[in-house]
Design a protein around this motif. Sequence first.
Motif, PDB file in Angstrom:
ATOM      1  N   LEU A  12       3.935   4.152   2.397  1.00  0.00           N
ATOM      2  CA  LEU A  12       5.135   4.862   1.923  1.00  0.00           C
ATOM      3  C   LEU A  12       5.361   4.140   3.464  1.00  0.00           C
ATOM      4  N   ALA A  13       4.488   3.530   4.662  1.00  0.00           N
ATOM      5  CA  ALA A  13       5.125   3.366   5.728  1.00  0.00           C
ATOM      6  C   ALA A  13       5.090   1.726   5.989  1.00  0.00           C
ATOM      7  N   VAL A  14       4.275   1.207   5.222  1.00  0.00           N
ATOM      8  CA  VAL A  14       3.680  -0.493   5.350  1.00  0.00           C
ATOM      9  C   VAL A  14       4.878  -0.383   4.000  1.00  0.00           C
ATOM     10  N   LEU A  17       8.538  -0.605   5.595  1.00  0.00           N
ATOM     11  CA  LEU A  17       8.166  -1.735   6.816  1.00  0.00           C
ATOM     12  C   LEU A  17       8.608  -3.178   6.465  1.00  0.00           C
ATOM     13  N   ALA A  18       8.029  -3.065   5.178  1.00  0.00           N
ATOM     14  CA  ALA A  18       8.608  -4.391   4.695  1.00  0.00           C
ATOM     15  C   ALA A  18       9.684  -4.446   3.623  1.00  0.00           C
ATOM     16  N   GLY A  19      10.164  -3.331   3.633  1.00  0.00           N
ATOM     17  CA  GLY A  19      11.741  -3.315   3.239  1.00  0.00           C
ATOM     18  C   GLY A  19      12.631  -3.558   4.401  1.00  0.00           C
ATOM     19  N   GLY A  20      12.276  -2.563   4.987  1.00  0.00           N
ATOM     20  CA  GLY A  20      13.493  -2.809   6.359  1.00  0.00           C
ATOM     21  C   GLY A  20      13.045  -4.227   6.873  1.00  0.00           C
ATOM     22  N   ALA A  59      10.270   4.141   8.380  1.00  0.00           N
ATOM     23  CA  ALA A  59       8.475   3.767   8.256  1.00  0.00           C
ATOM     24  C   ALA A  59       7.917   4.738   9.732  1.00  0.00           C
ATOM     25  N   ALA A  60       9.289   4.307  11.267  1.00  0.00           N
ATOM     26  CA  ALA A  60       8.655   5.255  11.591  1.00  0.00           C
ATOM     27  C   ALA A  60       8.266   6.381  12.041  1.00  0.00           C
ATOM     28  N   GLY A  61       9.738   7.338  11.213  1.00  0.00           N
ATOM     29  CA  GLY A  61       9.470   8.762  11.577  1.00  0.00           C
ATOM     30  C   GLY A  61       8.180   9.371  10.047  1.00  0.00           C
ATOM     31  N   LEU A  62       7.444   8.658   9.890  1.00  0.00           N
ATOM     32  CA  LEU A  62       6.353   8.775   8.980  1.00  0.00           C
ATOM     33  C   LEU A  62       5.442   9.048   9.166  1.00  0.00           C
ATOM     34  N   ILE A  63       5.096   7.919  10.579  1.00  0.00           N
ATOM     35  CA  ILE A  63       3.533   7.719  10.965  1.00  0.00           C
ATOM     36  C   ILE A  63       3.659   8.400  12.624  1.00  0.00           C
ATOM     37  N   LEU A  64       5.100   8.255  13.088  1.00  0.00           N
ATOM     38  CA  LEU A  64       5.228   8.300  15.016  1.00  0.00           C
ATOM     39  C   LEU A  64       5.180   9.878  15.406  1.00  0.00           C
ATOM     40  N   PRO A  65       5.508  10.490  14.314  1.00  0.00           N
ATOM     41  CA  PRO A  65       6.167  11.850  14.839  1.00  0.00           C
ATOM     42  C   PRO A  65       4.544  12.562  15.159  1.00  0.00           C
ATOM     43  N   ALA A  66       3.370  12.466  13.609  1.00  0.00           N
ATOM     44  CA  ALA A  66       1.758  13.319  13.802  1.00  0.00           C
ATOM     45  C   ALA A  66       1.433  12.618  14.852  1.00  0.00           C
ATOM     46  N   ALA A  67       1.348  10.711  14.983  1.00  0.00           N
ATOM     47  CA  ALA A  67      -0.173   9.835  15.379  1.00  0.00           C
ATOM     48  C   ALA A  67       0.571  10.452  17.174  1.00  0.00           C
ATOM     49  N   LEU A  68       1.943  10.668  17.008  1.00  0.00           N
ATOM     50  CA  LEU A  68       1.875  11.204  18.965  1.00  0.00           C
ATOM     51  C   LEU A  68       2.044  12.678  19.080  1.00  0.00           C
ATOM     52  N   ASP A  69       1.781  13.008  18.420  1.00  0.00           N
ATOM     53  CA  ASP A  69       2.577  14.706  18.521  1.00  0.00           C
ATOM     54  C   ASP A  69       3.399  15.506  18.963  1.00  0.00           C
ATOM     55  N   GLY A  97      19.657  -2.678 -15.697  1.00  0.00           N
ATOM     56  CA  GLY A  97      18.302  -3.005 -16.333  1.00  0.00           C
ATOM     57  C   GLY A  97      17.137  -3.141 -15.799  1.00  0.00           C
ATOM     58  N   GLU A  98      16.796  -2.707 -14.430  1.00  0.00           N
ATOM     59  CA  GLU A  98      15.595  -3.465 -13.886  1.00  0.00           C
ATOM     60  C   GLU A  98      14.338  -2.127 -13.877  1.00  0.00           C
ATOM     61  N   SER A  99      14.526  -2.010 -14.774  1.00  0.00           N
ATOM     62  CA  SER A  99      12.937  -0.613 -15.571  1.00  0.00           C
ATOM     63  C   SER A  99      11.584  -0.988 -14.485  1.00  0.00           C
ATOM     64  N   THR A 100      11.392  -2.108 -14.409  1.00  0.00           N
ATOM     65  CA  THR A 100      10.482  -2.327 -13.681  1.00  0.00           C
ATOM     66  C   THR A 100      10.206  -2.109 -11.782  1.00  0.00           C
ATOM     67  N   ALA A 101      11.886  -2.278 -11.675  1.00  0.00           N
ATOM     68  CA  ALA A 101      12.486  -1.550 -10.563  1.00  0.00           C
ATOM     69  C   ALA A 101      12.118  -0.231 -10.708  1.00  0.00           C
ATOM     70  N   VAL A 102      12.480   0.728 -11.447  1.00  0.00           N
ATOM     71  CA  VAL A 102      13.651   2.091 -11.328  1.00  0.00           C
ATOM     72  C   VAL A 102      11.556   3.137 -11.890  1.00  0.00           C
ATOM     73  N   LEU A 103      10.355   1.709 -11.759  1.00  0.00           N
ATOM     74  CA  LEU A 103       9.360   2.326 -11.776  1.00  0.00           C
ATOM     75  C   LEU A 103       8.297   2.959 -10.863  1.00  0.00           C
ATOM     76  N   LEU A 104       9.158   0.999 -10.048  1.00  0.00           N
ATOM     77  CA  LEU A 104       7.744   1.560  -8.827  1.00  0.00           C
ATOM     78  C   LEU A 104       9.259   2.302  -7.559  1.00  0.00           C
ATOM     79  N   ASN A 105      10.472   2.422  -8.109  1.00  0.00           N
ATOM     80  CA  ASN A 105      10.834   3.306  -7.035  1.00  0.00           C
ATOM     81  C   ASN A 105      10.260   4.499  -7.541  1.00  0.00           C
ATOM     82  N   LEU A 106      10.452   5.428  -8.449  1.00  0.00           N
ATOM     83  CA  LEU A 106       9.818   6.499  -9.127  1.00  0.00           C
ATOM     84  C   LEU A 106       8.353   6.496  -8.170  1.00  0.00           C
ATOM     85  N   PHE A 107       7.504   5.663  -8.493  1.00  0.00           N
ATOM     86  CA  PHE A 107       5.584   6.315  -7.744  1.00  0.00           C
ATOM     87  C   PHE A 107       5.833   6.440  -6.861  1.00  0.00           C
ATOM     88  N   TYR A 108       7.575   5.249  -5.808  1.00  0.00           N
ATOM     89  CA  TYR A 108       6.814   5.537  -4.176  1.00  0.00           C
ATOM     90  C   TYR A 108       8.216   7.285  -4.218  1.00  0.00           C
TER      91      TYR A 108
END
Length: 127
Positions: A12-14, A17-20, A59-69, A97-108
């Motif tokens: 999710l962080a990757v 980050l890529a989308g951001g 991206a930062a909030g998913l990784i840094l708080p735990a990694a830095l404790d 009508g972008e069903s592929t994007a909807v499914l990808l977003n559902l996965f995320y």
Amino acid sequence: MNFALWICTGLLAVVALAGGVTKTFVPKEKLAAAPGGGWTADAGAGFVRTLGVLELLAAAGLILPAALDIAPVLVPVTAICWVLLMIGAMITHGRRGESTAVLLNLFYLALAAFVAWGRIGPEPFTG
């Protein structure tokens, strides 16, 4: 389970980050011409950049708080925010009508829900 949560969190962080980076630094016109970026033609440049910054923060909030404790409770909070962001993305892509994007977003969304559930419940960052 901790290992699976870290894998999902890293993925999710990757993605965030890529989308951001893309939404923050690539011109809106170029995004609108890219596959899956057609929705940006209907959105303001400021809105697209704001989403990009939110994704960078995610991206930062998913990784840094735990990694830095430092305030690791922010990891499941960020995951919950990602769920909300994906609901908005699914609505946007669904209207277009972008069903592929909807499914990808559902996965995320499912990954983020798993991370939130796992870090609030069975595998919190408390020791």
